[in-house]
Design an enzyme around this catalytic site. Structure first.
Site, mmCIF file in Angstrom:
data_model
loop_
_atom_site.group_PDB
_atom_site.id
_atom_site.type_symbol
_atom_site.label_atom_id
_atom_site.label_comp_id
_atom_site.label_asym_id
_atom_site.label_seq_id
_atom_site.Cartn_x
_atom_site.Cartn_y
_atom_site.Cartn_z
ATOM 1 N N ARG A 44 0.843 -1.206 0.000
ATOM 2 C CA ARG A 44 0.000 0.000 0.000
ATOM 3 C C ARG A 44 0.873 1.249 0.000
ATOM 4 O O ARG A 44 0.576 2.235 -0.664
ATOM 5 C CB ARG A 44 -0.931 0.010 1.217
ATOM 6 C CG ARG A 44 -1.651 1.364 1.403
ATOM 7 C CD ARG A 44 -2.712 1.344 2.486
ATOM 8 N NE ARG A 44 -2.337 0.614 3.662
ATOM 9 C CZ ARG A 44 -1.524 1.080 4.619
ATOM 10 N NH1 ARG A 44 -0.968 2.268 4.507
ATOM 11 N NH2 ARG A 44 -1.260 0.336 5.681
ATOM 12 N N TYR A 96 -17.105 16.805 -15.279
ATOM 13 C CA TYR A 96 -17.421 15.384 -15.399
ATOM 14 C C TYR A 96 -18.470 14.993 -14.364
ATOM 15 O O TYR A 96 -18.386 15.378 -13.199
ATOM 16 C CB TYR A 96 -16.137 14.575 -15.228
ATOM 17 C CG TYR A 96 -16.339 13.105 -14.954
ATOM 18 C CD1 TYR A 96 -17.115 12.322 -15.810
ATOM 19 C CD2 TYR A 96 -15.761 12.494 -13.853
ATOM 20 C CE1 TYR A 96 -17.303 10.974 -15.564
ATOM 21 C CE2 TYR A 96 -15.935 11.151 -13.598
ATOM 22 C CZ TYR A 96 -16.711 10.394 -14.452
ATOM 23 O OH TYR A 96 -16.898 9.070 -14.193
ATOM 24 N N ASP A 168 -7.753 19.060 -14.735
ATOM 25 C CA ASP A 168 -7.978 17.707 -15.237
ATOM 26 C C ASP A 168 -7.563 17.705 -16.700
ATOM 27 O O ASP A 168 -8.212 18.319 -17.548
ATOM 28 C CB ASP A 168 -9.451 17.315 -15.079
ATOM 29 C CG ASP A 168 -9.702 15.854 -15.417
ATOM 30 O OD1 ASP A 168 -9.055 15.348 -16.351
ATOM 31 O OD2 ASP A 168 -10.559 15.225 -14.765
ATOM 32 N N LYS A 193 -8.275 6.443 -19.599
ATOM 33 C CA LYS A 193 -8.568 6.970 -20.925
ATOM 34 C C LYS A 193 -7.332 6.910 -21.832
ATOM 35 O O LYS A 193 -6.853 5.836 -22.157
ATOM 36 C CB LYS A 193 -9.127 8.381 -20.788
ATOM 37 C CG LYS A 193 -10.253 8.526 -19.733
ATOM 38 C CD LYS A 193 -11.433 7.626 -19.973
ATOM 39 C CE LYS A 193 -12.652 7.969 -19.125
ATOM 40 N NZ LYS A 193 -12.503 7.834 -17.681
#
Length: 389
Positions: A44, A96, A168, A193
């Protein structure tokens, strides 16, 4: 960063000579003594495969450091966790849908104040900020109406009030746009993406400009635990190897498709920064290095959900699906899909009409994609004709 530098920024394995980054599929690491290790103790906190990805992405964006998360929304969430109750965000209105849902249904309840403005007009941003503003939050281009904001001008506003600019950069990708070089402080990507590029993973990335911000995001990444697993890190690295060539082909295809859509009788509006008619075409041309992306949105003259449904269910190469940026072309109907969580009244205010359709151009031949769209338009026309009879 050139294609050559991108490819050769991805390290080979010094231990074995493997030209590909190894997948360190492990949960923990053997220590020589308590707190004495080879730089890794628990997956982690860190992982060599993830570290390789993060270093490559930091280089792509020219940042101090980068951090990989399980999804794009996990990346957004990590950035929001640097704020406290009472802080304010001035955000782009056409945001978004998932980010809007997170802002509205999670963080507003925890005391954050969100103001939504049309950031394509710089004066709107200047008028909206206050002494409580900690972030100015933009997408450029936006999802799904492809609004373009002047990053450098907005960065100057942020600095004038001691706030941070968060960009973004998913739609532009690091190939076209370098927000940190334009004055931004934090860059976010949905690695799902363009960066991943093959519709086979979900990932989120945060790139920070300064050591102070890097330390904040690193702490949150470790404390909250929304990390990207080693296999998906490997897939993302593999995607980055072809990012430059893929993105340029998608831009080329989108330009041709957008110009075709402009000539279609059934189309009302076309949203694509590469068109000279686009409101901020010149800004996009300047800050995106002449690359306008592979995403196009358009509305039908028959501005109904029914007409949009006929269109999006009658394509062959454009597959109806959430997401974008992959090598296979996709399309979606944002009012019912990606932006369904946004109230219709707000959608309409930001330009998301009932018939708005979003295309994500892949790397097929543009002529084939255009023929596919022509066929769908014919089906819409024949459906209307049947109804009229």
């Amino acid at each position: 960063m050139s294609a050559t530098k991108i490819i050769h920024s991805i390290p080979s394995d010094p231990l074995t000579g493997s030209i590909s980054v190894p997948v360190y599929q492990t949960s923990t690491f053997i220590q020589d003594a308590p707190g004495v290790n080879k730089g890794y103790d628990y997956a982690r906190s860190n992982n060599p495969t993830r570290k390789a990805l993060e270093d490559v992405v930091a280089g792509l964006e020219g940042g101090h450091a980068a951090f990989a998360f399980a999804t794009g929304l996990a990346a957004i969430d990590a950035v929001l966790k640097t704020l406290k109750s009472g802080d304010e965000i001035v955000a782009v209105d056409d945001i978004y849908g998932g980010a809007y849902r997170l802002f509205t249904h999670v963080y507003e309840k925890l005391g954050l104040n969100i103001k939504y403005v049309d950031t394509t007009i710089v004066e709107n941003v200047a008028n909206a900020v206050s002494s409580k503003t900690k972030f100015i939050w933009i997408e450029s281009p936006t999802n799904p109406t492809l609004k373009v904001s002047d990053i450098k001008a907005i960065a100057n506003i942020a600095k004038s009030i001691n706030a941070l600019l968060v960009v973004d950069n998913t739609f532009a990708s690091p190939i076209a746009q370098q927000p940190l070089a334009l004055g931004a402080d934090i860059v976010i990507h949905s690695g799902t993406k363009y960066i991943g590029g093959h519709s086979d993973l979900v990932a989120g990335l945060v790139v920070t400009k300064t050591q102070e911000l890097s330390e904040q995001i690193k702490f949150i990444q470790n404390a909250s635990g929304g990390i990207l697993g080693p296999w998906d890190c490997f897939l993302t690295i593999r995607g980055i190897e072809t990012l430059d060539i893929r993105y340029r082909k998608q831009c080329e295809n989108a330009q041709k498709v957008a110009e075709f859509l402009l000539k279609c009788d059934q189309v009302d509006n076309v949203y694509f920064p590469g068109l000279t008619a686009h409101k901020n075409h010149e800004i996009a041309k300047r800050q995106q290095n002449g690359l306008f992306g592979g995403i196009i949105s358009f509305t039908l003259k028959d501005d109904t959900v029914a007409a949009a449904n006929v269109f999006v269910t009658n394509t062959n190469y454009f597959k109806l699906a959430e997401s974008l940026g992959g090598v296979k072309s996709l399309l979606c109907h944002p009012p019912q899909m990606t932006h369904a969580s946004v109230p219709r009244e707000k959608r309409l205010q930001t330009g998301i009409k009932d018939s708005l359709i979003r295309l994500s151009c892949g790397i097929e031949e543009a002529e084939d994609l255009i023929k596919d769209l022509e066929s769908a338009f014919k089906r819409v026309a024949s459906k209307k004709l049947v109804q009229a009879i």
